[in-house]
Write an enzyme that holds these catalytic residues in place. Structure first.
Site, PDB file in Angstrom:
ATOM      1  N   ASP A  11       0.850  -1.193   0.000  1.00  0.00           N
ATOM      2  CA  ASP A  11       0.000   0.000   0.000  1.00  0.00           C
ATOM      3  C   ASP A  11       0.885   1.241   0.000  1.00  0.00           C
ATOM      4  O   ASP A  11       2.066   1.173   0.343  1.00  0.00           O
ATOM      5  CB  ASP A  11      -0.914   0.015   1.237  1.00  0.00           C
ATOM      6  N   SER A  12       0.291   2.396  -0.335  1.00  0.00           N
ATOM      7  CA  SER A  12       1.031   3.656  -0.263  1.00  0.00           C
ATOM      8  C   SER A  12       1.393   4.001   1.178  1.00  0.00           C
ATOM      9  O   SER A  12       2.341   4.736   1.410  1.00  0.00           O
ATOM     10  CB  SER A  12       0.201   4.779  -0.865  1.00  0.00           C
ATOM     11  N   CYS A  39      -4.374  -1.314  -2.079  1.00  0.00           N
ATOM     12  CA  CYS A  39      -4.538   0.135  -2.224  1.00  0.00           C
ATOM     13  C   CYS A  39      -5.420   0.330  -3.447  1.00  0.00           C
ATOM     14  O   CYS A  39      -5.080  -0.124  -4.544  1.00  0.00           O
ATOM     15  CB  CYS A  39      -3.160   0.765  -2.452  1.00  0.00           C
ATOM     16  N   GLU A  44      -6.301   9.821   9.356  1.00  0.00           N
ATOM     17  CA  GLU A  44      -4.907   9.886   9.824  1.00  0.00           C
ATOM     18  C   GLU A  44      -4.755  10.836  11.009  1.00  0.00           C
ATOM     19  O   GLU A  44      -3.856  10.673  11.830  1.00  0.00           O
ATOM     20  CB  GLU A  44      -3.972  10.262   8.670  1.00  0.00           C
ATOM     21  N   CYS A  91     -11.605   2.818  -0.692  1.00  0.00           N
ATOM     22  CA  CYS A  91     -10.319   3.276  -0.170  1.00  0.00           C
ATOM     23  C   CYS A  91     -10.086   2.522   1.130  1.00  0.00           C
ATOM     24  O   CYS A  91     -10.989   2.409   1.959  1.00  0.00           O
ATOM     25  CB  CYS A  91     -10.359   4.786   0.078  1.00  0.00           C
ATOM     26  N   HIS A  98      -8.625   3.219   3.733  1.00  0.00           N
ATOM     27  CA  HIS A  98      -8.729   3.975   4.992  1.00  0.00           C
ATOM     28  C   HIS A  98     -10.158   3.960   5.550  1.00  0.00           C
ATOM     29  O   HIS A  98     -10.351   4.137   6.748  1.00  0.00           O
ATOM     30  CB  HIS A  98      -8.364   5.446   4.771  1.00  0.00           C
TER      31      HIS A  98
END
Lengths: 274, 274
Positions: free
Chosen positions: B13-14, B76, B153, B188, B190
């Site tokens: 993943d990034s 991702c 985040e 996504c 996240h």
């Protein structure tokens, strides 16, 4: 070395925020040529470690120097905080960061010597502002505001949600003995775009300092002599602007115009790995 | 090629979002070894161009393959959307992305064949979900939600502001003929962390699909034979987890634990330029 009369100023940022510094430079020193480097493929720097930011910043400023910049402006608070000394050590031309000029402005503004600085996580963790302000006899409170950059990039400049988030951050900042802080430093070059919102939610007695203006003044003072020697013909010329971006040229043009307040034309894609 | 009985699965993943996929893999396939690569020095990918994302993703997955991964999970959505074909073309091992499994789950879930997908700017611009869903006879509406990743985040998982922003995005998504969309794909990695908020603001009749679960199932099916051949001793062993990050190891440990829901220990710093 003889300085050419029309200096080429290199301006570097992780992405778009530095364009607010370029805007201030263009207003104060319209008779220069400018090379702007936005490291948009690797932005944002604000959440990254000192080692990574330093490596990226050195590559980018070296590129500007190789392409003719005779003076470098590190128009990014994070890169200035984490890597200014390393950039200076590796550079053959004068280097100006945004933190010393910002701290100097705050020092002129603050009466009670209590200043609040807002910035990215990396800028705040470095305590570069606190050090620069303490050297001027100022007590500093630093507060990371990681959501403000994405809000600006989403274009929610006047949005009610942006105001709420700014209020949460500033309430936390003007606390713990800093309720009476009298100056707020915008320690990130994105923040001038939401200056109106910040003005609204900051306590009324607080003066807002934007380091773009003071950085541009420092650059003008450094160039003073060569600028005054410029001929009338040279002064009449419009500034030449050239932009380099590590990610999409199209996106740089579109989003960048919002920061610079004018059209962006001459953009070149750069791959720093090549 | 004989597949070793205890396969090493590479997850890429990034940054941190892919850890929600790793979490699903660990629940479904606990008897494997895992190598996780987070390209944290260059995150986020979601706002970058296809060329840049493809270049970064190929470097990262190549690293995992060189370090023993026998199967690659591109955990991702942005990298899957923009670069899965290029990763597959350059890889010597099977590659699984998150978009096909997510679209397949949505297809099983949706009754009226109208699905809303939320994701990053880059994922949405690629229309990878729309293509995958249309191939299954589904009408798709894609909506970019660039503020959700920074909110996660920042740790504002249950925050009132996150709820307001999610409501704004979902109101815009479930509109223009998609008021009656009956399925919402979290496009996504996240977003599972704010699933509770999304559940609250999404229309009541909407089913939520998280591609982490369905991706883990696809990987389990692919490994089926080798897993069933594993000896009792091998099955009893705990998974071995090894992490690689391109930015700070310390930050990866701290922020990563929030996504994985367990302590992260064995993290190695990687500089892809070396």
């Amino acid at each position: 070395m003889t300085t050419p009369r029309r200096p080429a100023i290199g301006v570097f940022d992780s992405g778009f925020g530095g364009l607010t510094v370029l805007k201030a430079l263009l207003e104060l020193i319209p008779h220069s040529d400018y090379l702007y480097f936005g490291d948009t493929a690797r932005l944002p720097y604000g959440s990254k470690s000192a080692e990574t930011v330093a490596r990226y910043a050195i590559e980018a400023t070296r590129y500007l120097e190789q392409h003719g910049a005779q003076l470098l402006v590190v128009a990014c608070n994070t890169a200035t905080a984490l890597a200014l000394d390393k950039i200076e050590a590796r550079s053959g031309v004068p280097v100006v960061g945004v933190i010393e000029p910002g701290a100097e402005s705050a020092s002129k503004e603050s009466k009670n010597r209590k200043v609040v600085v807002i910035g990215t996580e990396a800028t705040v963790s470095s305590h570069a502002y606190r050090r620069a302000l303490e050297q001027r006899g100022i007590q500093a409170k630093e507060k990371a505001c990681p959501l403000l950059v994405p809000l600006v990039e989403e274009g929610w400049i006047d949005h009610n949600v942006t105001e709420q988030i700014a209020r949460i951050y500033l309430n936390e900042a003007f606390a713990d003995g800093f309720e009476n802080g009298d100056t707020l430093v915008l320690g990130c070059t994105h923040y001038p775009l939401i200056r109106r919102v910040l003005r609204k939610v900051a306590p009324d007695h607080v003066a807002i300092v934007d380091s773009a203006q003071s950085t541009a003044q420092v650059v003008k003072d450094m160039l003073g002599k060569s600028l005054s020697e410029a001929t009338e013909d040279e002064r009449r010329k419009m500034p030449r602007l050239k932009f380099f971006a590590t990610d999409s040229v199209e996106k740089f043009r579109t989003l960048g115009a919002r920061f610079l307040g004018r059209e962006i034309e001459d953009v070149h894609h750069v791959d720093l790995k090549e």
